[in-house]
Scaffold this active site. Structure first.
Site, short mmCIF file in Angstrom:
data_model
loop_
_atom_site.label_atom_id
_atom_site.label_comp_id
_atom_site.label_asym_id
_atom_site.label_seq_id
_atom_site.Cartn_x
_atom_site.Cartn_y
_atom_site.Cartn_z
N GLU A 47 0.86 -1.19 0.00
CA GLU A 47 0.00 0.00 0.00
C GLU A 47 0.90 1.24 0.00
O GLU A 47 1.99 1.22 0.60
CB GLU A 47 -0.85 -0.02 1.29
CG GLU A 47 -1.64 1.23 1.59
CD GLU A 47 -2.23 1.25 3.01
OE1 GLU A 47 -1.63 0.63 3.93
OE2 GLU A 47 -3.30 1.86 3.17
N ASN A 115 -7.02 6.17 -1.60
CA ASN A 115 -5.92 5.24 -1.32
C ASN A 115 -6.16 4.08 -2.29
O ASN A 115 -7.12 3.32 -2.11
CB ASN A 115 -6.00 4.78 0.14
CG ASN A 115 -4.80 3.95 0.55
OD1 ASN A 115 -4.13 3.36 -0.29
ND2 ASN A 115 -4.53 3.90 1.86
N ASN A 208 0.33 -0.91 5.32
CA ASN A 208 1.29 -0.11 6.11
C ASN A 208 0.69 -0.13 7.51
O ASN A 208 -0.27 0.63 7.75
CB ASN A 208 1.34 1.35 5.65
CG ASN A 208 2.06 1.60 4.34
OD1 ASN A 208 2.70 2.61 4.19
ND2 ASN A 208 1.94 0.71 3.37
N1 ING Z 1 -3.23 0.56 8.78
C1 ING Z 1 -3.65 -0.21 9.86
C2 ING Z 1 -4.29 -1.54 9.49
O1 ING Z 1 -5.50 -1.71 9.44
C3 ING Z 1 -4.64 -0.33 12.04
C4 ING Z 1 -4.51 0.55 10.83
C5 ING Z 1 -3.51 -0.73 12.75
C6 ING Z 1 -5.87 -0.75 12.41
C7 ING Z 1 -3.65 -1.57 13.85
C8 ING Z 1 -6.04 -1.59 13.53
C9 ING Z 1 -4.90 -2.00 14.26
O2 ING Z 1 -3.51 -2.45 9.30
C10 ING Z 1 -3.84 0.90 7.62
N2 ING Z 1 -3.12 1.64 6.77
O3 ING Z 1 -4.99 0.56 7.33
#
Ligand code: ING
Length: 326
Positions: A47, A115, A208
């Site tokens: 991503e 995105n 990411n």
């Molecule tokens: N990043 C993270 C993901 O879903 C996140 C956001 C991190 C959500 C940890 C929940 C726990 O992997 C992106 N870019 O979506």
């Protein structure tokens, strides 16, 4: 004869805020060359692979962030990837920030930001495009957070649904049913099932993901970040009888840590290959697309076993409701 395809999970290490696209593209070209040496027919990049994970940075006026986005694809910076696809006879998946300027219907122009992920075939043609639907994080600066996660500020919810296409990949004539998810999407079983209901055989996922919980909303053991990422992809593959290549941008970007551990998962939900660094690393595997068949003719034969008449809440409700007290 087994429908084999040699895939490469091309994990990228950190891209610093100060580093331009040409640095990321050069590193991706090196991974494509390495993939060519190993017979890779489809390479999967993460991503937002061209830039640092800029949603961790706040800007007062969103136009100040326009330089993080691509206004055309291929652009001058990304054209070398398309040229390499043709030269190396290799398809590639790329995640990037997309900026679209379009008529707003009243004679003006509106700017839209997504995105986005694309699949480009070995002729350098974009055969599939997807815009991220599940945007995590928040839409305004949050002083409680150590690191921002402003995807709801920088991107609109994707407007292309969850498409699946049958497209030629590798040396064999028959097509492969491919779908795309982006990062947070992998945590939502609905997304996988919409792809599964289109007979997807291979789901490409870039991510990411911060390795440390920055939300300051309760404590979470660090090892669970990778566990939850793998669990989501393994469950998605098993429950929809498909393969997945899930690829990280990893490492420490301007002090903020993203985990790696990119994986290739089979239709039984097993991790068959995994990156073991948080740097640029190519992990390859010869997938057998016929392995999707067992699930579809048995436990996940959707036509025989699903009961949509009981699933109404899944599309009629957004949040959860309280149950009756009995
Ligand atoms: N990043 C993270 C993901 O879903 C996140 C956001 C991190 C959500 C940890 C929940 C726990 O992997 C992106 N870019 O979506």
């Amino acid at each position: 004869m087994a429908r084999r395809l040699t895939v490469g999970a091309a994990q990228l290490g950190a891209i610093q805020k100060s580093e331009g696209r040409e640095i990321a593209v050069a590193r991706m070209l090196a991974l494509m060359e390495e993939g060519h040496r190993r017979g890779v027919e489809l390479i999967v990049f993460p991503e937002l692979a061209l830039t640092t994970f800029f949603p961790r940075h706040w800007v007062e006026r969103i136009e100040e962030a326009d330089h993080w986005y691509e206004t055309e694809m291929p652009s001058a910076a990304t054209k070398p990837l398309f040229d390499a696809a043709r030269r190396l006879n290799m398809a590639f998946h790329l995640g990037y920030a997309e900026l679209v300027r379009e008529p707003d219907g009243t004679g003006g122009v509106r700017t839209r930001r997504f995105n986005t992920a694309i699949l480009v075939n070995a002729e350098g043609r974009i055969v599939l495009k997807y815009r991220k639907v599940h945007l995590p994080g928040h839409a305004a600066f949050d002083s409680a957070r150590k690191v921002q996660h402003l995807e709801k500020y920088y991107f609109e919810v994707g407007d292309l649904g969850f498409p699946v296409v049958k497209t030629r990949l590798g040396r064999r004539e028959e097509g492969v049913n491919v779908g795309l998810l982006i990062c947070n999407d992998r945590r939502w079983p609905e997304a996988w099932r919409v792809l599964g209901l289109q007979s997807v055989e291979l789901v490409l996922v870039g991510y990411n993901t911060p390795s440390i919980n920055q939300e300051a909303k309760g404590w979470e053991a660090h090892h669970l970040r990778v566990f939850h990422s793998h669990l989501s992809v393994q469950a998605g593959c098993y429950q929809n009888a498909c393969w997945s290549v899930a690829v990280a941008k990893a490492g420490i970007e301007d002090g903020a840590e993203l985990f790696g551990h990119s994986i290739i998962v089979n239709p039984q939900g097993e991790i068959v290959a995994m990156a073991d660094t948080w740097e640029d690393q190519l992990v390859t595997y010869d997938i057998d697309l016929d392995r999707c068949r067992l699930g579809r003719v048995s436990i996940f034969d959707f036509a025989r076993h699903r009961r949509p008449e009981h699933y109404g809440r899944i599309t009629s409700q957004v949040g959860a409701v309280e149950p009756p007290m009995v």
